[in-house]
Design an enzyme around this catalytic site. Structure first.
Site, PDB file in Angstrom:
ATOM      1  N   ASN B 152      -2.098 -26.530  -1.912  1.00 36.41           N
ATOM      2  CA  ASN B 152      -2.939 -26.015  -2.988  1.00 36.41           C
ATOM      3  C   ASN B 152      -4.363 -26.519  -2.820  1.00 36.41           C
ATOM      4  OD1 ASN B 152      -1.139 -24.500  -4.460  1.00 36.41           O
ATOM      5  ND2 ASN B 152      -0.260 -26.316  -5.464  1.00 36.41           N
ATOM      6  N   CYS B 174       4.948 -20.218  -2.974  1.00 41.22           N
ATOM      7  CA  CYS B 174       4.892 -21.044  -4.167  1.00 41.22           C
ATOM      8  C   CYS B 174       6.132 -20.769  -4.993  1.00 41.22           C
ATOM      9  CB  CYS B 174       3.634 -20.681  -4.953  1.00 41.22           C
ATOM     10  SG  CYS B 174       3.546 -21.502  -6.536  1.00 41.22           S
ATOM     11  N   HIS B 175       6.689 -21.829  -5.586  1.00 41.13           N
ATOM     12  CA  HIS B 175       7.944 -21.650  -6.326  1.00 41.13           C
ATOM     13  C   HIS B 175       7.751 -21.429  -7.824  1.00 41.13           C
ATOM     14  CE1 HIS B 175       7.926 -26.314  -6.373  1.00 41.13           C
ATOM     15  NE2 HIS B 175       6.970 -25.780  -7.096  1.00 41.13           N
ATOM     16  N   HIS B 210      -0.271 -19.234  -9.298  1.00 39.64           N
ATOM     17  CA  HIS B 210      -0.210 -20.065 -10.518  1.00 39.64           C
ATOM     18  C   HIS B 210      -0.661 -19.292 -11.754  1.00 39.64           C
ATOM     19  CE1 HIS B 210      -0.261 -24.108  -8.100  1.00 39.64           C
ATOM     20  NE2 HIS B 210       0.880 -23.443  -8.009  1.00 39.64           N
TER      21      HIS B 210
END
Lengths: 457, 457, 457, 457
Positions: B152, B174-175, B210
């Protein structure tokens, strides 16, 4: 419909053109084999008797997981449908006789005559009003159903459905790409000794229906462009004729892939439809100069007389299936419709090529034009995969084909024969004709298909 | 690499940041569990000792299908790599201390501070030059390798890789989306009594990392928006706290999904990242007014002190794993990297969400900006799926977030602190500060991270 | 600057490359003639003496409405500038000697060698770092100034400015299109007896710099494609050589438009740059086979020796202008820079062709690639006009040219000679060379330009 | 037509709706004043007598440069036309009575009722079939004519023309933008003491008709956003009422710009249509809560009774003009049609705002939807200028407006009242109604306009 255990039940399918003696049986076959889905199929056809016959045949083929019902009104078929399948014959082979053969006297030879060129054009004039009527009925009876079209001219049909009802959830299926995946699998076998299924050929599909191309092709970690290059080195002159599959000279649908191989040499990408279709998108002089010349390219022109005979055979078979004289034997059809339905009701994810309006999947073709690329199928619908830009070398060809499709659609939507004539005159396949010849041809072809042009001015 | 039977062997993976005590072990775990792939993993880290330790730990975890090698030069890791994994820590937690906490004195509370806002910005200034260096090494040593980034700020990192080397084959994983898929699965359980995995939640992902949203969500034939609406009716006030998962008050990463539920009520779509991340993309006054106010929303601010402690624990665990005091126990990590690798080497097809430059997958965001949507993974690569247009209600939010990402990238590429300052001043999170406060904050934060700004003018 | 009555005063122009003995004088000439604008021009040049000389010459030419100041630091020129003009010589003619002539030993004949092909490539390697430096200074000193570039390779230079500073307000000007507008005006005179100015030829410009095409051209209500077709029928064989304009055999810049006429016949659209430039975007075999063959096409290869002599003449003239031996005589330069400045400060609206990143003005080329189309100039800036899609027939050519430009930019941004070499090897102009020849050529050309490659690895 | 000296003669204009007592006279006025163009105007109207009257009035106004001919058949007007002007009244004010006032009983107050909301919707249902008929006649009689539409609902009308005949060269003109340019010029006068014309306000127009916005506005080098901000500080509370222009309370068309000022404060961009139009694109609660609330915003609802009276006055004036009792006095109409015609026949270049299908001029709205932006007019046609992306803050509003326009078009093309009803129910203006109320309203409005819905199922 509803999920129960690992299966989906009570799926309702409306089949428009449900009297068909080809696609309908294929679907029945494939639904039977897909043993985790079940439901009802409503067969609607303007030939109700044909639908009735298929009701009987369908229930013979399955009758347990799937029930078949012939219905007299399209609304009856569509109301509450989860899926609509469209597989109609726009007109009879009498009209198609004109589509395919009328241009021949002007030196225009069509190997199929149902997609591009004057034959495709006239077929579009007949088909589009039918598609508009179907779309408006879908809007009325089942606006959120998934609609799968098999009717040709494919791109024009999909365009008509969306232009009539922009929110329709429709796509078009065609097996031509599969044939070239198979060809690649044969190349793999010939050159590398590796046996693999056509589904294992991962291909990036770009183009318009019947004029699709692969911009990449892989089997596992093997680049199939390399394999195909060597394959062509070996088979270009003789053509490639798989053992046991019959000779192209005896079969209107067979070919020796010489056109495909030639297109690869010329343009650097894998042309991915049958030779008969591909040839119709090139200049007449390239492959369709005359029947003798066509022979050098080792594919057959498909005369409508062949189709008429074939229909007779299918009618006869229909009778045998009805009477019980013949029992329907399940087979691998090679079609994907039932698998797509499985994915769309939530039984797995599938990636395969379909026809859709361009929303950016082909970045350098106009938005809205109908294109064929890969798409993802899941329970949340079908979505095209970004396939990139059409490569430079084939761009002019594909762009022209897309534009001719758009023109056919415009012409048919206008319901104005004067305008249709103008569009017809611009067809690439007719560029060698004089103005007078074009006029005469258009008049003759309109005459030939006049029963289906009643709504045109 | 090569295919043998149903498996793929001799895959070469370069792991940049290979001394990591988190992601690296997760990957080792998942490679071990994926029993149809094998090969070598080259661990490169600026902390060579850490890489050496991971070589030992890795070979303990597997050592049969996969071998781990710590290497001293990045070129050694990259040469001939099939895959490159990037998971680095840009700077230490000392720098991050400034990222997260310096703005607090101006009333700017960041719950994570690694993506958006002033913290994300400074982290971008540190990270982009590292990413450029990695990209240029990839161009040199393995230009056709598939590059998977976990670092990130994700969008900025992917942007940096592509701006440095436009032909790179990189994507970002990304999880966060998975967590909201899990939330939907809990909603399904709570409201319908149906147990299902997060993978069974079919979601259409749109947005930036995000700050991703679902524009549709289905389980089988169930519309999850309906389910989620009712779930929120029930849990909005109290928040949703799954049994056994710990309380948000005791865990910097836990939250009660109140922000997500609130965003659904306000905008009509499912915000699909953790509450801590989502809050940073909204106005400060919305959720991050001050620590007391944050409590009402039931998520935790993550202090860097927590991270420092956590690192200590991970270092201790590393020692235990090295010494054999602890044996690594395989687990379900919930990460997908190994599965993606399987798909990309030709073992199946996978559809999941990743970060990529926009080539049209989101039709109303600028081309080239880094977006997160679904993509298809196969042996012929990863290709984004056309996800449609960002819906009206969330468009201004996502567009702003994408623009701030682009600005961070521009600022970091300029290597010019005067220009970076201008960009910093425009951050939405700083809009309540005076010019003087912004100046002071920028100076302090630059001072805090100065060891990593040496190449900046 | 400010408006007063019908004029605009106190415009500040920074001229980068202000020692130029060509473009600088042209601008001085045109500013003098534009009598409703006035202000200051700051001349910056790495050759300060040349700038000093131009300060003197400029103030001789005008000195009333415009004042000229040579400055030693680029920041001095840029601070507070309303306009920045970039017209630099990237390297000397010694380097250009290699650009143009080194490839000849491999049968690669370049008629200009500053845009496409190996010459353009090496020039790009030299120029891009200069453009990046200029862009970063503009970001620092005058981020909202309008930036007008005249330097070649144009597309790569504009690309470099935008990649370094994405918010820059820059565009590129080139007069090649004007020459073909003139050719059309001659055709109009020859075929219709109508005298008209080149500005009256309304053209829709599409393409990339030096490879621009007209997709339509009108004079009043006359379709110039018809006129041009007949003109070509008449002049194709002999070429067209306007009386009094000198013979192509005696002038490196003259040509008889045979390439342009041939391209019209082949592709159906008006190629709109000089023949020397156009030829470099086609296959070598088309027009640049060898010097003898070039003669048939009636254009000249421009040897660098000619440029060196020409420079001597310009230097001599510079001395005469300085000493007063010669007085500068105002003339019609045919350039538009001063008119564009007038429009941009609010004195009228102008529509003309410029080079800009593609934001959709050419709908089927990639976003971001540098294209040349018409744009509108007003006091609120310059905005491209939607020029439609590049037509099918020329799409592969223009797409390839745009891609080669992008590659040159990538190569130069990488500062990595190994990567640059790869890109160089892919140039269409080099496709007949062996790998070994390409290697040798690249080494020789790098050697020839080494003073400007110091920042490359 | 042909050019002679500096003028263009024998221009043929077809005026559809040629009996109009408003726009027709405006055009006659403006053609008379444009003294370098001349030709013939063919007046076609379903009210032939009205066309005859206008023939007389037109020939009285000019009769020298321009001749007016009433014709009975639309083909007579269109054959060979260079320009087609469409300015029709779709239905009478009796139908409009329902459009505007029927919704009031449900608390839906429309200030105009001809563009958005239920009134615009029903008007679209009436108008689209007329536009389709006109488009198909244009396709037949003059496919390459330039078509200028003034009929509302503008966006839907332009959409209908293009959907019926995709190659039509049509655009739509509206003067609402001009009014806000005038408002800016007043702001300039009030705040800076500078007098300037509305044309001198350089504006970048984005949006859909009657809901257009300026994303930038300049006068010479003055940023009008600054000026407007201060203007609003001064006039927000009282509204702005230019001296001598009448009071908004006494005039259905006047307003005090309070809505526009409020929108600027809320969204940061200049809403650029009359307040009456703008209000209809916002939530009812914003400005159209009820007639009392509307008064606070100082604009008038326009009752159809006013229009009926106004028509009576225009009819009386028509009689006076016919009888010679009144002589037509030339005036500045503020319309641009005649100037656009001048530019399009080759007399100058013009940049102004028009309505066109989106081909990328607004980069984040869907392709094909009808948008209003600037365009360039020259003898080679009209081409939109790239106006950039719709800004974030107003994107949801404009996107919704565009989508509602598309839905109106879909509904009207379907000729299916059941589908139209569904679309009607989704109108933002009706969101406060119950399902039952929506049903009742739709039935009543259909009843009110039934004479024009005969072709609908």
């Amino acid at each position: 419909m509803f999920h129960e255990n690992e299966s989906v039940k009570d799926i309702k399918i409306a089949y428009i053109g449900g009297g068909s003696r080809g696609w309908a049986w294929t679907l029945m076959n494939d639904l039977k084999k897909a043993n985790d889905i079940s439901g009802k199929v409503y067969l609607y056809d303007i030939d109700f008797e044909a639908a009735m016959n298929n009701q009987i045949i369908g229930n013979k083929i399955d009758g347990k997981n799937w029930n078949y019902y012939a219905v007299k009104a399209i609304g009856e078929a569509l109301s509450g449908a989860d899926f609509v399948i469209i597989s109609i014959m726009p007109g009879s082979f009498d009209e198609m006789e004109f589509d395919v053969h009328a241009p021949e006297k002007y030196g225009v030879w069509q190997s199929v005559g149902d997609t591009a060129g004057p034959g495709g054009f006239m077929r579009a004039l007949r088909t589009v009003p039918m598609m508009r009527s179907i779309a408006s009925n879908i809007r009325k009876y089942c606006p959120t159903a998934t609609v799968i079209n098999y009717t040709n001219p494919m791109a024009v049909c999909i365009g008509a459905l969306y232009r009539e009802f922009p929110e329709i959830r429709a796509y078009g299926c065609c097996h031509e790409v599969f044939g070239t995946q198979k060809l690649l699998s044969h190349a793999l076998l010939e050159m590398e000794g590796i046996e693999a299924t056509r589904q294992e050929m991962s291909v990036n599909v770009v183009g318009v229906n019947h004029f699709t191309w692969f911009t990449s092709a892989k089997y596992k970690d093997i680049d199939l462009f390399d394999v195909y290059t060597r394959f062509i080195d070996k088979f270009y002159e003789t053509g490639y004729n798989r053992e046991g599959l019959g000779n192209w000279m005896n079969n209107s649908f067979r070919n020796n892939a010489r056109v495909r191989m030639d297109l690869f040499k010329r343009f650097g990408f894998v042309a991915a439809a049958g030779d008969r279709h591909l040839a119709e998108f090139m200049d007449n002089a390239d492959y369709l100069r005359d029947p003798e010349y066509v022979k050098q390219w080792m594919f057959g022109l498909t005369p409508v007389s062949w189709r008429k005979n074939n229909l007779k055979e299918r009618l006869a078979r229909s009778q045998r299936l009805l009477s019980g004289e013949e029992e329907y034997a399940l087979r691998e059809t090679g079609e994907e419709g039932a698998q797509q339905i499985r994915a769309l009701v939530g039984l797995g994810t599938m990636v395969t090529n379909i026809n859709l309006p361009n929303v950016g999947q082909l970045s350098n073709l106009p938005m809205g034009t109908i294109v064929e690329t890969n798409a993802v199928f899941r329970n949340d619908g079908f979505k095209p995969v970004c396939a990139g830009a059409v490569p430079d070398s084939i761009y002019p060809l594909i762009s022209r084909a897309a534009r001719e499709n758009d023109k056919m659609l415009d012409a048919a939507f206008s319901l104005d024969l004067a305008y249709a004539r103008q569009c017809f005159f611009e067809l690439n396949m007719l560029k060698t004709l004089t103005e007078a010849e074009k006029h005469a041809l258009f008049e003759e072809m309109c005459q030939g298909t006049k029963h289906y042009l009643k709504d045109y001015r």
